[in-house]
Design a protein around this motif. Sequence first.
Motif, mmCIF file in Angstrom:
data_model
loop_
_atom_site.group_PDB
_atom_site.id
_atom_site.type_symbol
_atom_site.label_atom_id
_atom_site.label_comp_id
_atom_site.label_asym_id
_atom_site.label_seq_id
_atom_site.Cartn_x
_atom_site.Cartn_y
_atom_site.Cartn_z
ATOM 1 N N GLY A 332 -10.061 14.279 0.500
ATOM 2 C CA GLY A 332 -9.607 13.039 -0.487
ATOM 3 C C GLY A 332 -9.823 11.556 0.274
ATOM 4 N N ARG A 333 -9.789 10.608 -0.560
ATOM 5 C CA ARG A 333 -9.937 9.159 0.055
ATOM 6 C C ARG A 333 -8.716 8.334 -0.356
ATOM 7 N NH1 ARG A 333 -11.954 5.040 -2.957
ATOM 8 N NH2 ARG A 333 -12.517 6.683 -4.414
ATOM 9 N N LEU A 334 -8.376 7.517 0.717
ATOM 10 C CA LEU A 334 -7.059 6.824 0.614
ATOM 11 C C LEU A 334 -7.430 5.663 -0.302
ATOM 12 C CD1 LEU A 334 -3.902 6.318 1.266
ATOM 13 C CD2 LEU A 334 -4.812 5.100 3.311
ATOM 14 N N VAL A 335 -6.644 5.313 -1.178
ATOM 15 C CA VAL A 335 -6.910 4.468 -2.140
ATOM 16 C C VAL A 335 -5.622 3.286 -2.002
ATOM 17 C CG1 VAL A 335 -7.361 3.516 -4.392
ATOM 18 C CG2 VAL A 335 -8.260 5.558 -3.630
ATOM 19 N N MET A 336 -5.710 2.383 -1.215
ATOM 20 C CA MET A 336 -4.278 1.396 -1.204
ATOM 21 C C MET A 336 -4.411 0.191 -2.447
ATOM 22 S SD MET A 336 -4.622 0.930 2.799
ATOM 23 C CE MET A 336 -6.424 0.641 3.072
ATOM 24 N N ARG A 337 -3.349 0.376 -3.023
ATOM 25 C CA ARG A 337 -3.072 -0.626 -4.214
ATOM 26 C C ARG A 337 -1.689 -1.367 -4.107
ATOM 27 N NH1 ARG A 337 -5.305 3.836 -7.834
ATOM 28 N NH2 ARG A 337 -7.488 3.571 -7.771
ATOM 29 N N ALA A 338 -1.347 -2.057 -4.993
ATOM 30 C CA ALA A 338 -0.171 -2.889 -5.002
ATOM 31 C C ALA A 338 1.096 -2.107 -4.660
ATOM 32 C CB ALA A 338 0.001 -3.978 -5.900
ATOM 33 N N SER A 339 1.315 -0.775 -4.989
ATOM 34 C CA SER A 339 2.547 -0.229 -5.340
ATOM 35 C C SER A 339 3.155 0.197 -3.961
ATOM 36 C CB SER A 339 2.313 1.067 -6.094
ATOM 37 O OG SER A 339 1.708 2.128 -5.532
ATOM 38 N N ALA A 340 2.264 0.462 -2.868
ATOM 39 C CA ALA A 340 2.621 0.691 -1.487
ATOM 40 C C ALA A 340 1.797 0.312 -0.494
ATOM 41 C CB ALA A 340 2.743 2.109 -1.556
#
Length: 340
Positions: A332-340
């Motif tokens: 998989g690929r880490l997707v960094m968004r605003a929730s964490a």
Amino acid sequence: MTKIRNMEEFARLTGISRPTVSKFFNDPASVRVSTRNRIEKALEQYDYRPNIFAINQNRKLTKNIGILVPYLADPFFAEIARKIERRCIDAGFWPILFSAHGEQKTENDILDSLRSLKPAGALLAPLGRRSDRAALEQFCRAVPTVLFDSNIEGIGTAFIGSDNAHFVGQIVEYLCRTGEPPCFFEMQPVNPNANKRRNAYIAVMERLGHVPNVLRVEGGGWDFEKVGYEGALAMLDANRLTTNTVLCSNDRLAIGFLTACYERGLKVGYAEGCALRVAGIDDHPFSRFTCPPLTTVAQDYESVSNRSTETLFQLIDSDGPPATRVEMLFEGRLVMRASA
């Protein structure tokens, strides 16, 4: 306009032999140009379209490909089924898509129906723990089959899926690196992936020197958002969280968790003033549109769908199954968004 009911009537009206007409519909290039022109002109005149499904069934090897998913209302399965369906069409096959609606009986009935359609092959995402193993084994002995998403050991000629341990390792390491270690929020597992994710969470937390904290909520079935929402409300009201970071077993549970946080007035995110960080797994098609957008690990939809269909096409073209069952997992690929 004359109503034509079948190919025999069409052949009689056009004065072209039935075998030649059939040959044209199987492969237009296989008949002479002059004959092809006559048939095409007659098709326009009578507006006749043959029953391609019936033609397909009369072949020794049909061009049907069966596709079975657990729950088509889940956008994850809808997206991957859409990609698989497109690949089958592009390769000249006729995909037939089914949903088991989360029910073993429905899954078994679909397997029986599929066998009667004499498919060239099948792509199955089984229910998992709810599946009837004997029914799956019987089907896979009769039809070249590739499993995807949910692996049941020893079933089918091949399995193409996602490396759940890698998914969880990425997200747990990220969350520990950027804040408090996460608890793991889950429901009653519906397939093997859920168990693999929980076990991977425990293993990674222990490797990093942290105490795992698995929080399982009540509820089953495929209405994950509702289970996540109701379970999170109960958990928040009972003050069961021992950390401000929550890793949900999948994005659909996380969507329910985010809604519960909103109702309880808890701001989610990593900015100043936020009460909790919430993350998920899968990169569900709606995850980028939650509030706040959900941090997650993205499934490789493209690779799973492409490799599943490629593997099945190879099985169909081969003289027999491979000596050993084929298994392939995509990271998989880490997707960094605003929730964490």
